[in-house]
Design an enzyme around this catalytic site. Sequence first.
Site, PDB file in Angstrom:
ATOM      1  N   ASP A  48      41.485  25.065   6.851  1.00  0.00           N
ATOM      2  CA  ASP A  48      41.855  23.898   7.648  1.00  0.00           C
ATOM      3  C   ASP A  48      43.153  24.170   8.399  1.00  0.00           C
ATOM      4  O   ASP A  48      44.174  24.498   7.807  1.00  0.00           O
ATOM      5  CB  ASP A  48      42.031  22.691   6.712  1.00  0.00           C
ATOM      6  CG  ASP A  48      42.422  21.430   7.456  1.00  0.00           C
ATOM      7  OD1 ASP A  48      41.531  20.613   7.736  1.00  0.00           O
ATOM      8  OD2 ASP A  48      43.622  21.251   7.752  1.00  0.00           O
ATOM      9  N   TYR A  53      49.903  22.541  13.960  1.00  0.00           N
ATOM     10  CA  TYR A  53      50.423  23.519  12.991  1.00  0.00           C
ATOM     11  C   TYR A  53      50.926  24.774  13.694  1.00  0.00           C
ATOM     12  O   TYR A  53      51.654  25.575  13.108  1.00  0.00           O
ATOM     13  CB  TYR A  53      49.347  23.928  11.982  1.00  0.00           C
ATOM     14  CG  TYR A  53      48.812  22.831  11.116  1.00  0.00           C
ATOM     15  CD1 TYR A  53      49.368  21.557  11.107  1.00  0.00           C
ATOM     16  CD2 TYR A  53      47.724  23.071  10.278  1.00  0.00           C
ATOM     17  CE1 TYR A  53      48.843  20.551  10.302  1.00  0.00           C
ATOM     18  CE2 TYR A  53      47.207  22.072   9.465  1.00  0.00           C
ATOM     19  CZ  TYR A  53      47.764  20.817   9.487  1.00  0.00           C
ATOM     20  OH  TYR A  53      47.234  19.835   8.681  1.00  0.00           O
ATOM     21  N   LYS A  82      42.082  20.483  14.535  1.00  0.00           N
ATOM     22  CA  LYS A  82      42.321  19.090  14.909  1.00  0.00           C
ATOM     23  C   LYS A  82      43.001  18.991  16.280  1.00  0.00           C
ATOM     24  O   LYS A  82      43.847  19.823  16.624  1.00  0.00           O
ATOM     25  CB  LYS A  82      43.207  18.408  13.852  1.00  0.00           C
ATOM     26  CG  LYS A  82      42.760  18.618  12.422  1.00  0.00           C
ATOM     27  CD  LYS A  82      43.714  17.975  11.430  1.00  0.00           C
ATOM     28  CE  LYS A  82      43.448  18.447  10.021  1.00  0.00           C
ATOM     29  NZ  LYS A  82      43.993  19.800   9.775  1.00  0.00           N
ATOM     30  N   HIS A 114      43.441  14.204  15.059  1.00  0.00           N
ATOM     31  CA  HIS A 114      44.439  14.370  13.995  1.00  0.00           C
ATOM     32  C   HIS A 114      45.153  13.068  13.645  1.00  0.00           C
ATOM     33  O   HIS A 114      45.534  12.844  12.491  1.00  0.00           O
ATOM     34  CB  HIS A 114      45.468  15.425  14.418  1.00  0.00           C
ATOM     35  CG  HIS A 114      46.209  16.031  13.271  1.00  0.00           C
ATOM     36  ND1 HIS A 114      46.874  17.230  13.364  1.00  0.00           N
ATOM     37  CD2 HIS A 114      46.396  15.628  11.996  1.00  0.00           C
ATOM     38  CE1 HIS A 114      47.434  17.520  12.197  1.00  0.00           C
ATOM     39  NE2 HIS A 114      47.159  16.546  11.354  1.00  0.00           N
TER      40      HIS A 114
END
Length: 288
Positions: A48, A53, A82, A114
């Site tokens: 994931d 990120y 996401k 997200h």
Amino acid sequence: MAEPQPSVLLNTGAQMPLLGLGTFRLRGPDEMHQVIDAALTAGYRAFDTAAVYRNEADLGCALRNLLPKHGLTRADIFITSKLGPRDQGSRAQEGCIRSLEQLGLDYIDLYLVHWPGTQGLKMGDERNPGNRAESWAAMEDFHTSGKFRAIGVSNYTLGHLRELLKGCRMPPAVLQVEFHPKLAQVELRALCRELGVCFQAYSSLGVGCLLSDPVVLGVAKRCGRSPAQVLLRWAVQQEVPVLPKSSQPERVAENGQIFDFHLSEEEMGRLSALDCGKKYCWDPSAVV
């Protein structure tokens, strides 16, 4: 090589592993390579990530380099990413394409919105619902084209989820939210069961705070397991997929050892009784 882990059936017909590796705060190709190698060795088959990120490219590179080493192919793994809040709305198509390019993939197994809000807008801004709808419409197109095998949402409340269902062409396959014994999300889980949406957990350890909880420690001692294993087992025993994350290979392996023991009904009850609505992560309830 480790046996495949148990999975859940999504409303798209795809199987999603109950255990996945969260990659939040994993940065740089070297760290990512080391952690993904450990995860594949331990039997993880789901990974994931997210645009925010800033590690989609590192994850994609690590998997391309490591899958042959472990005798695996792209079809053997399940990748989630996401759409970032900055791309909510009119920039959603651009964000979707960027995730595919960063990961270096022809398709993504699961792609999520997200966050229900939009970067740069206040949580109470009335433009948020329209932006969410525009993002979802773009993601539906990527699903139809086969670029996204499943689509879903993250951090949505009951209200956000009901709003989505009123205007979507296809329902979400997954809702990913904070979930642990102190935040059991009873109403949200019930709605997901009713709608056939897979309820998936993040922050199963309560950002580490639950690892020292006396009840969790007591159950862990009784089971001869780590507190983290007990917390993760509590979720998967309810068929809730989990996404533990760690930068330490030994902890990654330990977190994966949750399918070879069983919590008793009494132990499950003791953990569930901790529910008090405690949120350790961000709260989306103020986003209109």
